[in-house]
Design a protein around this motif. Structure first.
Motif, short mmCIF file in Angstrom:
data_model
loop_
_atom_site.label_atom_id
_atom_site.label_comp_id
_atom_site.label_asym_id
_atom_site.label_seq_id
_atom_site.Cartn_x
_atom_site.Cartn_y
_atom_site.Cartn_z
N THR A 99 0.84 -1.20 0.00
CA THR A 99 0.00 0.00 0.00
C THR A 99 0.87 1.25 0.00
O THR A 99 0.61 2.20 -0.75
N SER A 100 1.93 1.24 0.81
CA SER A 100 2.82 2.41 0.86
C SER A 100 3.54 2.58 -0.47
O SER A 100 3.78 3.71 -0.92
N GLU A 141 4.28 5.94 -5.25
CA GLU A 141 4.15 6.16 -6.68
C GLU A 141 3.19 7.31 -6.97
O GLU A 141 3.43 8.14 -7.85
N GLY A 142 2.10 7.38 -6.20
CA GLY A 142 1.15 8.47 -6.34
C GLY A 142 1.76 9.81 -5.95
O GLY A 142 1.49 10.83 -6.59
N ILE A 143 2.58 9.81 -4.93
CA ILE A 143 3.25 11.04 -4.48
C ILE A 143 4.18 11.56 -5.58
O ILE A 143 4.21 12.76 -5.86
N ASP A 157 3.15 16.43 -11.38
CA ASP A 157 1.99 17.19 -11.88
C ASP A 157 1.89 18.58 -11.26
O ASP A 157 0.98 19.34 -11.60
N GLY A 158 2.80 18.90 -10.33
CA GLY A 158 2.79 20.22 -9.71
C GLY A 158 1.64 20.44 -8.74
O GLY A 158 1.17 21.56 -8.57
N ARG A 159 1.23 19.36 -8.06
CA ARG A 159 0.13 19.46 -7.11
C ARG A 159 0.51 20.30 -5.89
O ARG A 159 1.68 20.53 -5.62
N TYR A 160 -0.48 20.71 -5.15
CA TYR A 160 -0.33 21.56 -3.97
C TYR A 160 0.57 20.88 -2.94
O TYR A 160 0.39 19.70 -2.59
N CYS A 161 1.55 21.62 -2.44
CA CYS A 161 2.58 21.08 -1.55
C CYS A 161 2.00 20.44 -0.28
O CYS A 161 2.48 19.40 0.17
N ILE A 162 1.00 21.06 0.30
CA ILE A 162 0.41 20.52 1.53
C ILE A 162 -0.24 19.16 1.27
O ILE A 162 -0.14 18.24 2.08
N ASP A 163 -0.89 19.03 0.11
CA ASP A 163 -1.48 17.73 -0.25
C ASP A 163 -0.39 16.67 -0.40
O ASP A 163 -0.56 15.53 0.06
N ILE A 164 0.72 17.05 -1.01
CA ILE A 164 1.84 16.12 -1.16
C ILE A 164 2.39 15.73 0.21
O ILE A 164 2.61 14.55 0.49
N SER A 165 2.57 16.71 1.07
CA SER A 165 3.09 16.45 2.41
C SER A 165 2.17 15.51 3.19
O SER A 165 2.65 14.60 3.87
N ASN A 166 0.88 15.72 3.10
CA ASN A 166 -0.06 14.83 3.78
C ASN A 166 0.05 13.40 3.28
O ASN A 166 -0.04 12.44 4.07
N GLN A 167 0.27 13.22 2.00
CA GLN A 167 0.43 11.88 1.44
C GLN A 167 1.75 11.25 1.89
O GLN A 167 1.82 10.04 2.13
N ILE A 168 2.79 12.06 2.01
CA ILE A 168 4.06 11.55 2.52
C ILE A 168 3.90 11.06 3.96
O ILE A 168 4.40 9.99 4.33
N ILE A 169 3.19 11.84 4.77
CA ILE A 169 2.94 11.44 6.17
C ILE A 169 2.16 10.12 6.22
O ILE A 169 2.47 9.24 7.03
N ALA A 170 1.18 9.97 5.34
CA ALA A 170 0.40 8.73 5.29
C ALA A 170 1.29 7.54 4.92
O ALA A 170 1.18 6.46 5.51
N ALA A 171 2.19 7.73 3.96
CA ALA A 171 3.11 6.65 3.56
C ALA A 171 4.06 6.31 4.71
O ALA A 171 4.32 5.12 4.96
#
Length: 92
Positions: free
Chosen positions: A14-15, A20-22, A28-42
Motif C-alpha cells: 500500500t505504501s 508512486e502516487g506522491i 503534476d505540480g500538485r499543492y505542496c500541503i497535499d503532497i506532504s499529507n500523502q508523505i505522512i500517510a506513507a
C-alpha cells in the motif's frame, strides 16, 4: 508465512502505491500541503509494517532464542539487538 508478515507485506504494498502516487503528484505540480499529507500517510504505513515485523521477531525469533539460550551472553545479545533497533526508531 505468519499473520504479522502478511499484514506487513500488505502495508508495504500500500505504501509503495502511495509513494508512486506522491511522485506523480510532484510531477503534476500538485499543492505542496497535499503532497506532504500523502508523505505522512506513507510514513505511517512504513512504521506500521516495521512494528509488525518487530512483533513477529519478538514473538518468534527472540522467544525461541531465549528458550534455547545456552548462556547469559546469548540472551544479552538478543536484548541488545532490540535496544539498537528501538534507538533507531526513537532517534535516541
Amino acid at each position: 508465512m505468519n499473520d504479522e508478515r502478511k499484514k506487513a507485506i500488505q502495508s508495504l504494498k500500500t505504501s509503495k502505491g502511495q509513494i508512486e502516487g506522491i511522485i506523480k503528484m510532484i510531477e503534476d505540480g500538485r499543492y505542496c500541503i497535499d503532497i506532504s499529507n500523502q508523505i505522512i500517510a506513507a510514513q505511517s504505513l512504513l512504521k506500521k509494517a516495521n512494528m509488525l515485523i518487530l512483533k513477529q521477531h519478538l514473538n518468534h525469533c527472540v522467544k525461541d532464542a531465549f528458550s534455547k539460550a545456552n548462556n547469559e551472553e546469548d540472551i544479552e545479545k538478543k536484548i541488545e539487538e532490540i535496544i539498537q533497533i528501538l534507538s533507531k526508531i526513537t532517534g535516541k
